[in-house]
Design an enzyme around this catalytic site. Structure first.
Site, PDB file in Angstrom:
ATOM      1  N   HIS A 123       0.795  -1.233   0.000  1.00  0.00           N
ATOM      2  CA  HIS A 123       0.000   0.000   0.000  1.00  0.00           C
ATOM      3  C   HIS A 123       0.828   1.283   0.000  1.00  0.00           C
ATOM      4  O   HIS A 123       0.275   2.360  -0.164  1.00  0.00           O
ATOM      5  CB  HIS A 123      -0.964   0.004   1.194  1.00  0.00           C
ATOM      6  CG  HIS A 123      -2.321   0.564   0.847  1.00  0.00           C
ATOM      7  ND1 HIS A 123      -3.407   0.406   1.674  1.00  0.00           N
ATOM      8  CD2 HIS A 123      -2.761   1.262  -0.217  1.00  0.00           C
ATOM      9  CE1 HIS A 123      -4.464   1.006   1.132  1.00  0.00           C
ATOM     10  NE2 HIS A 123      -4.098   1.531  -0.023  1.00  0.00           N
ATOM     11  N   ASP A 135      -7.448  -1.766   0.342  1.00  0.00           N
ATOM     12  CA  ASP A 135      -6.475  -2.712   0.897  1.00  0.00           C
ATOM     13  C   ASP A 135      -7.275  -3.954   1.271  1.00  0.00           C
ATOM     14  O   ASP A 135      -8.179  -3.888   2.100  1.00  0.00           O
ATOM     15  CB  ASP A 135      -5.843  -2.079   2.146  1.00  0.00           C
ATOM     16  CG  ASP A 135      -4.783  -2.965   2.775  1.00  0.00           C
ATOM     17  OD1 ASP A 135      -3.865  -2.408   3.417  1.00  0.00           O
ATOM     18  OD2 ASP A 135      -4.858  -4.195   2.628  1.00  0.00           O
ATOM     19  N   ASP A 192      -9.594  -0.135   4.600  1.00  0.00           N
ATOM     20  CA  ASP A 192      -8.390  -0.728   5.187  1.00  0.00           C
ATOM     21  C   ASP A 192      -8.656  -1.099   6.643  1.00  0.00           C
ATOM     22  O   ASP A 192      -9.473  -0.461   7.309  1.00  0.00           O
ATOM     23  CB  ASP A 192      -7.263   0.327   5.124  1.00  0.00           C
ATOM     24  CG  ASP A 192      -5.855  -0.251   5.106  1.00  0.00           C
ATOM     25  OD1 ASP A 192      -4.998   0.298   4.381  1.00  0.00           O
ATOM     26  OD2 ASP A 192      -5.617  -1.264   5.809  1.00  0.00           O
ATOM     27  N   GLU A 222      -2.233  -5.080  -1.611  1.00  0.00           N
ATOM     28  CA  GLU A 222      -1.847  -6.017  -0.551  1.00  0.00           C
ATOM     29  C   GLU A 222      -2.317  -7.459  -0.745  1.00  0.00           C
ATOM     30  O   GLU A 222      -2.402  -8.216   0.226  1.00  0.00           O
ATOM     31  CB  GLU A 222      -2.243  -5.486   0.840  1.00  0.00           C
ATOM     32  CG  GLU A 222      -1.609  -4.155   1.214  1.00  0.00           C
ATOM     33  CD  GLU A 222      -0.170  -4.246   1.761  1.00  0.00           C
ATOM     34  OE1 GLU A 222       0.343  -5.364   1.933  1.00  0.00           O
ATOM     35  OE2 GLU A 222       0.427  -3.184   2.012  1.00  0.00           O
ATOM     36  N   HIS A 252       4.506   1.070   4.013  1.00  0.00           N
ATOM     37  CA  HIS A 252       3.096   0.815   3.665  1.00  0.00           C
ATOM     38  C   HIS A 252       2.166   1.241   4.799  1.00  0.00           C
ATOM     39  O   HIS A 252       0.960   1.311   4.606  1.00  0.00           O
ATOM     40  CB  HIS A 252       2.865  -0.648   3.253  1.00  0.00           C
ATOM     41  CG  HIS A 252       2.897  -1.643   4.387  1.00  0.00           C
ATOM     42  ND1 HIS A 252       2.299  -2.877   4.266  1.00  0.00           N
ATOM     43  CD2 HIS A 252       3.460  -1.612   5.620  1.00  0.00           C
ATOM     44  CE1 HIS A 252       2.471  -3.553   5.391  1.00  0.00           C
ATOM     45  NE2 HIS A 252       3.185  -2.809   6.225  1.00  0.00           N
ATOM     46  N   ASP A 256      -6.819  -6.253   3.116  1.00  0.00           N
ATOM     47  CA  ASP A 256      -6.844  -6.645   4.533  1.00  0.00           C
ATOM     48  C   ASP A 256      -7.967  -5.942   5.302  1.00  0.00           C
ATOM     49  O   ASP A 256      -8.176  -6.207   6.493  1.00  0.00           O
ATOM     50  CB  ASP A 256      -5.482  -6.484   5.228  1.00  0.00           C
ATOM     51  CG  ASP A 256      -5.078  -5.040   5.474  1.00  0.00           C
ATOM     52  OD1 ASP A 256      -3.855  -4.782   5.510  1.00  0.00           O
ATOM     53  OD2 ASP A 256      -5.946  -4.147   5.665  1.00  0.00           O
ATOM     54  N   ASP A 267      -2.721   3.639   7.923  1.00  0.00           N
ATOM     55  CA  ASP A 267      -1.587   3.917   7.011  1.00  0.00           C
ATOM     56  C   ASP A 267      -1.178   5.384   7.055  1.00  0.00           C
ATOM     57  O   ASP A 267      -0.828   5.968   6.022  1.00  0.00           O
ATOM     58  CB  ASP A 267      -1.948   3.516   5.570  1.00  0.00           C
ATOM     59  CG  ASP A 267      -2.182   2.023   5.431  1.00  0.00           C
ATOM     60  OD1 ASP A 267      -2.417   1.574   4.286  1.00  0.00           O
ATOM     61  OD2 ASP A 267      -2.149   1.310   6.441  1.00  0.00           O
ATOM     62  N   HIS A 312      -6.213  -0.753   8.573  1.00  0.00           N
ATOM     63  CA  HIS A 312      -5.198   0.166   9.116  1.00  0.00           C
ATOM     64  C   HIS A 312      -5.369   1.569   8.535  1.00  0.00           C
ATOM     65  O   HIS A 312      -5.879   1.725   7.438  1.00  0.00           O
ATOM     66  CB  HIS A 312      -3.798  -0.347   8.754  1.00  0.00           C
ATOM     67  CG  HIS A 312      -3.575  -1.791   9.051  1.00  0.00           C
ATOM     68  ND1 HIS A 312      -3.807  -2.798   8.123  1.00  0.00           N
ATOM     69  CD2 HIS A 312      -3.169  -2.426  10.182  1.00  0.00           C
ATOM     70  CE1 HIS A 312      -3.529  -3.979   8.661  1.00  0.00           C
ATOM     71  NE2 HIS A 312      -3.142  -3.781   9.901  1.00  0.00           N
TER      72      HIS A 312
HETATM   73  N1  LIG Z   1       0.432   0.241  11.553  1.00  0.00           N
HETATM   74  C1  LIG Z   1       1.368  -0.773  11.181  1.00  0.00           C
HETATM   75  C2  LIG Z   1       0.708  -1.686  10.115  1.00  0.00           C
HETATM   76  C3  LIG Z   1       0.617  -1.032   8.742  1.00  0.00           C
HETATM   77  C4  LIG Z   1      -0.181  -1.867   7.739  1.00  0.00           C
HETATM   78  C5  LIG Z   1      -0.081  -1.300   6.344  1.00  0.00           C
HETATM   79  B1  LIG Z   1      -1.241  -1.758   5.326  1.00  0.00           B
HETATM   80  O1  LIG Z   1      -2.498  -1.229   5.786  1.00  0.00           O
HETATM   81  O2  LIG Z   1      -1.002  -1.171   4.048  1.00  0.00           O
HETATM   82  O3  LIG Z   1      -1.325  -3.168   5.258  1.00  0.00           O
HETATM   83  C6  LIG Z   1       1.885  -1.533  12.385  1.00  0.00           C
HETATM   84  C7  LIG Z   1       0.905  -2.286  13.139  1.00  0.00           C
HETATM   85  N2  LIG Z   1       1.473  -2.677  14.457  1.00  0.00           N
HETATM   86  C8  LIG Z   1       2.640  -3.576  14.315  1.00  0.00           C
HETATM   87  C9  LIG Z   1       3.097  -4.139  15.661  1.00  0.00           C
HETATM   88  C10 LIG Z   1       1.949  -4.797  16.390  1.00  0.00           C
HETATM   89  C11 LIG Z   1       0.799  -3.830  16.534  1.00  0.00           C
HETATM   90  C12 LIG Z   1       0.371  -3.345  15.167  1.00  0.00           C
HETATM   91  C13 LIG Z   1       2.630  -0.154  10.652  1.00  0.00           C
HETATM   92  O4  LIG Z   1       3.537  -0.932  10.334  1.00  0.00           O
HETATM   93  O5  LIG Z   1       2.706   1.085  10.643  1.00  0.00           O
HETATM   94 MN   LIG Z   2      -3.150  -0.369   3.708  1.00  0.00          MN
HETATM   95 MN   LIG Z   3      -4.036  -2.742   5.876  1.00  0.00          MN
END
Ligand SMILES: N[C@](CCCC[B-](O)(O)O)(CCN1CCCCC1)C(=O)O
Ligand SMILES: [Mn+2]
Ligand SMILES: [Mn+2]
Ligand SMILES: [Mn+2]
Length: 303
Positions: A100, A227, A123, A272, A140, A229, A127, A125
């Protein structure tokens, strides 16, 4: 009506191998002909090779916590040019990821051509981490912060113009938002419909409320960034950051159908899909849902 499939075999925004194979799996599942079936003239000029970009960047050390920063930035810049040039020709770009982080490119491209466009971000998340708030350094998890121009400027990403305004993006499906992201959403007054709101109001009302927020007169171009997910892992298992309690198959497709019905869609991202994270049947299922989401966003109806 013409669309262009922009295949982006890219995984640099996150650590799990395989998401770069998403585009080829979606294509091999027959997406181009499925979209032609819907009446679209489909341009597919092959997968935008990004290896050559990576080749020129021989060293890409972390910048703070950010991983693969220079490659991610360069690839997204190339994607922005591709999406922007299709949009300029009145062709609807359908970007297939890939992770993403690519949305920094796709949405930059859309805003170049449609400065008044709004973004609907589906999503689990947000992001929206900045370099200061990210806990993983995986880009991402950061594209929206770059598009909004939040956080300290990073010279390697200077090409991204902060054209997106906080009131022009709306989220549906959130259920795994980092503490730093929650603060950013609150401080910027960004509208987000989490799974709690989906449960409470139902998806029909949520989509109506979301569009009322960013596109009250349904007259602004819409960039839909999906996304996979956002969907429940039982629906789209083969993806890099699955989170339980997600959208049902129908809720995901309803969003796409309702966006198509507005007649405002100008760009679509299907992101994703990682075809290497599950058993064969679950990969096939995930790829198939990516294709059906795209079809629903591009006019496929049930009747
Ligand atoms: N917020 C997260 C996940 C990002 C997902 C990106 B997507 O939406 O494009 O797939 C980190 C999440 N975080 C990781 C440690 C355990 C708690 C959750 C990050 O890495 O910043
Ligand atoms: Mn995403
Ligand atoms: Mn996501
Ligand atoms: Mn192209």
């Amino acid at each position: 009506k013409s669309l262009a499939i922009v295949g982006c075999p890219f995984s640099g925004g996150q650590p799990r191998p395989g998401v770069d194979q998403g585009p080829i799996h979606l294509i091999q599942a027959g997406l181009p002909s499925q979209l032609e079936e819907l009446g679209w003239k489909v341009q597919f000029d092959g997968h935008h090779q990004f290896e050559d970009i990576a080749k020129f960047i021989t060293s890409d050390p972390d910048i703070g916590k950010l991983k693969n920063p220079r490659v991610v930035s360069k690839v997204c810049e190339a994607v922005a040019k591709s999406v922007g040039s299709h949009a300029k020709q009145g062709v609807l770009p359908v970007t297939l990821g890939g992770d993403h982080s690519l949305a920094m490119g796709t949405i930059s491209g859309t805003l170049e051509q449609y400065p008044d466009a709004c973004v609907v971000w589906i999503d689990a998340h947000a992001d929206i981490n900045t370099a200061e708030t990210t806990d993983t350094g995986n880009i991402h998890g950061m594209p929206v912060s770059f598009l909004l121009g939040l956080g300290q400027p990073i010279p390697e990403f200077a090409w991204i113009k902060p054209q997106l305004k906080p009131n022009k993006i709306v989220y549906i499906g959130l259920r795994d938002v980092d503490a730093g992201e929650k603060k950013i959403l609150r401080e910027n007054g960004i509208k987000a419909f989490s799974m709690h709101e989906v449960d409470k109001h139902g998806i029909g009302k949520v989509v109506e409320l979301a569009l009322d927020h960013v596109n009250p007169k349904r007259d602004l171009p819409i960039h839909l960034s999906f996304d996979v997910d956002a969907l429940d892992p039982t629906v789209a298992p083969s993806t890099g950051t699955p989170v339980r309690g997600g959208l049902t198959f129908r809720e995901g497709h309803y969003i796409c159908e309702a966006i198509y019905e507005t007649g405002c869609l100008v760009a679509l991202d299907i992101m994703e899909v990682n075809p290497s994270l599950a058993k064969e049947e679950e990969v096939r299922q995930t790829v198939a849902v990516g294709c059906s989401l795209a079809r629903s966003a591009l006019g496929e109806t049930l009747l």
